[in-house]
Scaffold this motif. Structure first.
Motif, short mmCIF file in Angstrom:
data_model
loop_
_atom_site.label_atom_id
_atom_site.label_comp_id
_atom_site.label_asym_id
_atom_site.label_seq_id
_atom_site.Cartn_x
_atom_site.Cartn_y
_atom_site.Cartn_z
N LYS A 18 45.39 41.53 46.19
CA LYS A 18 44.59 42.34 47.11
C LYS A 18 45.44 43.23 48.01
N GLU A 78 51.88 36.04 50.34
CA GLU A 78 52.19 35.08 49.28
C GLU A 78 51.51 33.75 49.53
N GLN A 79 51.60 33.25 50.79
CA GLN A 79 51.06 31.93 51.10
C GLN A 79 49.54 31.89 51.00
N SER A 80 48.90 33.02 51.32
CA SER A 80 47.43 33.01 51.29
C SER A 80 46.89 33.50 49.96
N GLY A 81 47.79 33.69 48.99
CA GLY A 81 47.33 34.11 47.66
C GLY A 81 46.66 35.47 47.66
N MET A 82 47.21 36.40 48.43
CA MET A 82 46.60 37.73 48.53
C MET A 82 47.26 38.74 47.60
N GLU A 83 48.12 38.25 46.70
CA GLU A 83 48.92 39.18 45.91
C GLU A 83 48.09 40.27 45.23
N SER A 142 49.74 45.85 43.65
CA SER A 142 48.57 45.31 42.99
C SER A 142 47.94 46.39 42.13
#
Lengths: 686, 314
Positions: A626, A619-624, A586
């Motif tokens: 962070k 990936e699933q929680s959209g934390m890319e 990131s």
């Protein structure tokens, strides 16, 4: 001059006696001819590469004086027209392959290449410039490596391997491509360098220099919102004067205080105060180990070069290392704990600058365990050389300054604290405390001559209260290795071992002014012992402000608070940090760093599943944006694998669920950086 | 060799101590070439007297030379010390050849003897008996026993550069004079070959060559300037032509060439235009053609193509 006898030879027609000199060069210099050299140091092996000490020996032709043994009857000429021309050509050749940005080079004032060009009357370099610029290596916290300024004399290489026994740098490539660098071209900050800086202290040019923090300190003292206090190490007072034309060993304490106040520091204190504190803590720790069957021998831990060396090469001896922080670190930790309340300011507005004879102290100050919540106990470390630059830059006429005195209470010290700067000084200071403590009787004779001297490995046996104490004093890490190997093999007879990485101790530190004269070290040593003599108090336990400090703030000697503030823990550094493999990156600065160990042990215990789980969750929680997820290799915590580091915190016996829970918690609480460094304090449990 | 066996960098050590005093792992060590050891076996077999009956007084026995270059027969030849250069090159070697390999009776120009760090000798040395002492006296050496014969079409400055480039690359980089000196010698030779040199270049070449020869730490550096110094000694005229007349008599130094078309001779046939790979030649049919110096790469294709030799200076 001597009469011609069997043990004489002639140099430029004058008779000179051979008195055990190893080579013609020493003999020529004894005859008051300063034959130039880049690659000759009496303490290092003969290298013979610079070709400047060429002499003509009748009947033998021209050869290097450094590698020619003296023989009676030789007729030696040092300055024939032919030799002069070859010497000039050699220096011109070096200049033609040198970054000639001399005015902005930090060694401009004392560069041997520059002064030699002047001495030889070189007005013009007859050869074409063949210099190919290469990038600087600024990765080390202590040193800057600039290959553009290197003359390949190899002094640094031999210093690092022969005196320090490390070999962090060596020659690479061949012919015209030769350069000095760490193995595999790695940056200096990522290899086994212990930051002692001895390479820089023998470098004749600006190829290895101290990483300057001067600009940051200028900024700091100009910031009126900050209270900036400064501490001065013992060895600085006998070295700084050399930058201003004073003799080595001349004590300039009062003038240094005056200069620092002039520069704008709010309070000027003495690291010797913290050295007194170290004596009390370390002496108590030693007596406890000795009387209660603790791990012996105990090694001193004041020298940050030695501490890193132990962590790298002798992690199994870390329990032998005193848990005491160094005086620099104790000072920072103590003042940042005490003063904010007293001065009614916030910790973040109190800044501590240390003036040290040492480059490794810069690394020590940046150790995460030497700070609170990411705020270092010592903010910046300036070497003696850097302080001299600041004084020169401000135009302060140092030699004619009126002396001033330290601020109280941290400016009060005894002679025991001052002699810390000499090899054997810590040992002697601890003995002055321990002998009195063990016997309960007042110690009248405070000088322990047995532990003084210049030899790199000294032994002494002292009888205290009927029991014998076996002591060793070591300087130079190669000597330290010999002693450490004995300890590791269980063959050591010692109780207490003092180790200083630099030859002569801190007075010979790489932060001290660069000196090319031979007796500099001895004069500085003498200066510190003299400073001790001049003081009324010679024992740390007699320092009333230390007593008061325990009574009002620290509590018991070696107690919980003292342990928390004045002691530390160590970590194995057997493995050299390597590039980790980035799997989810990131650009965000506040990203949460997650590092999963994929070493054999952790892998077998399931670290691959942890890594997969973390990546999938990210990936699933959209934390890319962070998360910054990396696959690492061994954090030296194999016993509690799988090992995962999240935001700098070590999660032992980790599994995917545990890791995800911690990641979610931190992201939710917006706590990305993490504060704990993963090393827990054994005493307070924090 | 000793350093390599010990696992150290292959770099020379200051001597003394010599390997025979303190060599491999600090023990007395003898290092010899295979050729020397081969002689030892023969001396033991036939005796020193028989061995010494061959060769010269100070250089007894035989020597194997690696004969190569512009000679009809190349290969390893073993001859008694004291054999003349003429015998080896013109007789055993079968004579000097041209670039196509044909015998060129008057073609002898020079031999480079002793390997890359050896020296170049001329026609005047053809009757020199080859031995350690005689070769040293004329600035060459037995060295590795390399013997490169060169014909009249060889540019001696380029030859010096060729060998200099080799030794420069072979330098281990330890001592200043060899590491930086050979590099600068090469640069100075480039100046001569590419037309940038002046009178100072020659002087500097000699001074630097001498400094590297006298001051270097090991044998490689001490002999590295030999090709330069010996060609300067015996072929100085060629250096001067390059420097002052900006001309290479063999036409091998391309930078010094300035090809042009003789307008009187040129018939405007266009063959050179077709041959030129860079389109540097222009001109109308049946009128004299012209070479654009900016575009010309001095390859000589035009000169080869021209049947009436109107292209000159290349």
């Amino acid at each position: 001059m001597n009469k011609a006898t069997e043990s004489t030879l002639t140099i430029d027609g004058r008779t000179v006696a051979i008195e055990g000199e190893q080579n013609l060069l020493e003999l020529v210099r004894k005859a008051n001819i300063d034959l130039p050299t880049f690659c000759y140091h009496s303490e290092l092996s003969v290298y013979g590469a610079c070709r400047l000490c060429l002499v003509q020996v009748e009947g033998r032709g021209i050869s290097g004086a450094c590698s020619t043994p003296p023989e009676p009857g030789l007729k030696v000429l040092t300055t024939t027209p032919e030799i002069r021309e070859i010497r000039k050509i050699a220096v011109e050749l070096l200049l033609a392959n040198h970054d000639q940005s001399c005015p902005t080079c930090s060694r401009s004032a004392n560069c041997q290449l520059q002064s030699l060009a002047q001495r030889l009357g070189i007005k013009k370099v007859r050869f074409k410039s063949v210099h190919q610029p290469v990038p600087l290596d600024e990765s080390s916290p202590s040193l800057v490596r600039d290959p553009n300024k290197c003359v390949l004399c190899g002094d640094c290489v031999r210093m690092c391997s022969e005196i320090q026994g490390i070999g962090a740098i060596d020659f690479s490539h061949r012919g015209h491509e030769v350069m000095v660098q760490p193995a595999f071209g790695k940056p200096l900050g990522e290899v086994e360098c212990v930051n002692c800086g001895q390479c820089a202290s023998v470098c004749p040019t600006g190829a290895l220099t101290i990483k300057s923090e001067v600009d940051k300190v200028w900024e700091l003292i100009a910031d009126k919102a900050k209270t900036v206090i400064v501490q001065i190490a013992p060895a600085v007072r006998v070295g700084l004067g050399e930058c201003f034309g004073l003799k080595p060993g001349e004590i300039t304490t009062g003038r240094i205080v005056a200069a620092l106040k002039h520069l704008g520091f709010n309070q000027v204190y003495d690291t010797s105060f913290a050295a007194d504190l170290t004596v009390i803590e370390e002496g108590t720790e030693f007596l406890e180990r000795k009387t209660q069957g603790g791990t012996l021998p105990m090694f001193t831990s004041c020298c940050p070069g030695w501490v890193k060396y132990t962590e790298q090469y002798f992690p199994e001896l870390l329990p032998n290392l005193s848990t005491c922080r160094s005086p620099q670190a104790m000072f920072g930790s103590l003042v940042k704990a005490m003063l904010p309340d007293q001065m009614k300011i916030e910790r973040k507005d109190l800044k501590v600058v240390a003036i040290m004879p040492c480059t490794a102290k810069k690394f020590e100050a940046q150790r995460p365990e030497m700070g609170v919540d990411g705020d270092p106990d010592v903010d910046y470390v300036l070497t003696t050389q850097e302080l001299a630059h600041m004084i020169q830059s401000a135009g302060i006429m140092f030699d004619t300054l009126q002396p001033e005195s330290f601020d109280m209470p941290f400016g009060f010290y005894t002679g025991a604290g001052v002699i810390f700067g000499n090899s054997g000084g810590v040992m002697e200071a601890v003995l002055r405390y321990a002998a009195e403590k063990a016997t309960g009787q007042r110690l009248e004779q405070v000088d322990f001559q047995q532990v003084r001297g210049d030899s790199g490995l000294r032994e002494a046996t002292i009888t205290v209260n009927g029991s014998e104490l076996k002591l060793a004093v070591v300087h130079g890490l190669r000597n330290a290795r010999v002693v450490a190997e004995q300890v590791r093999a269980g063959k050591s007879r010692y109780d207490l071992i003092e180790v200083m990485a630099c030859p002569g101790g801190c007075i010979g530190g790489a932060g001290q002014p660069v000196s090319t004269t031979r007796d500099t070290r001895a004069l500085r040593t003498k200066g510190l012992y003299h400073a001790d003599k001049m003081l009324q108090l010679h024992k740390s336990q007699d320092n009333v402000f230390i007593t008061e400090c325990y009574a009002k703030f620290l509590g018991d000697i070696g107690g919980e608070k003292a342990h928390h503030l004045l002691h530390t823990t160590y970590q194995s550094r057997r493995r050299i940090a390597d590039e980790s493999l980035a799997l989810m990156q990131s650009e965000n600065e506040d990203k949460l760093k997650v590092s999963v160990c994929l070493g054999t042990n952790c892998f077998l215990k399931g670290s691959q599943e942890v890594l997969n789980g973390v990546l999938r969750h990210g990936e699933q929680s959209g934390m890319e944006g962070k998360l910054d997820v990396r696959a690492g290799f061994c954090f030296e915590k194999c016993e509690s694998g799988p090992t995962v580091m999240i935001g700098g915190e070590h999660i032992p016996n980790c599994n995917a669920a545990k890791a995800i829970e911690e990641i979610d918690r931190r992201i939710e609480n917006d706590e990305p950086a993490g504060t704990c460094n993963g090393h827990s304090c054994n005493h307070c449990g924090k | 060799m000793i350093a390599s066996i010990e696992g150290q960098r292959g770099m020379p050590r200051p001597k003394p101590p010599f390997p025979a005093q303190s060599g491999l792992w600090g023990k007395p060590t003898i290092i010899n070439n295979v050729e020397t050891l081969a002689h030892v076996s023969r001396i033991l077999k036939v005796g020193a007297e028989v061995f010494k009956s061959i060769g010269t007084k100070d250089s007894p026995g035989t020597k194997t030379f690696a004969l190569t270059g512009h000679v009809a027969n190349t290969g390893l030849v073993e001859v008694p010390f004291g054999t003349t250069l003429r015998e080896i090159v013109l007789n055993i070697g079968g004579g000097i050849t041209d670039d196509a390999g044909k015998i060129w009776k008057t073609g002898f120009k020079a031999v480079q003897i002793g390997g890359p760090s050896g020296g170049c000798l001329t026609e005047e040395h053809l009757d020199l008996p080859l031995a350690y002492e005689s070769l040293r006296a004329v600035g060459a050496m037995v060295g590795s026993g390399g013997l490169v014969a060169m014909n009249q079409g060889t540019c001696m400055v380029s030859i010096a550069r060729f060998f200099m480039e080799f030794t420069q690359r072979e330098s281990c980089g330890k001592c200043v004079l060899c590491r930086e000196g050979t590099n600068q010698l090469l640069a100075l030779l480039d100046d001569v070959i590419e037309g940038r040199a002046d009178a100072g270049t020659l002087e500097l070449l000699e001074k630097l060559g001498h400094a590297v020869q006298v001051g270097s730490l090991c044998g490689l550096g001490k002999t590295a300037p030999n090709p330069v110094l010996s060609t300067l000694r015996y072929f100085r005229k060629e250096y001067e032509e390059h420097i002052f007349e900006k001309r290479c008599r063999t036409g091998r130094c391309k930078a010094l060439l300035s090809p042009g078309i003789n307008e009187v001779k040129c018939k405007g046939c266009g063959l050179c235009i077709k041959a030129c790979p860079t389109g540097a030649i222009t001109g109308e049919k049946k009128k004299p053609h012209h070479i654009d110096a900016e575009l010309c790469i001095k390859c000589g294709a035009c000169a080869t193509a021209c049947k009436i030799h109107a292209v000159e200076g290349i």
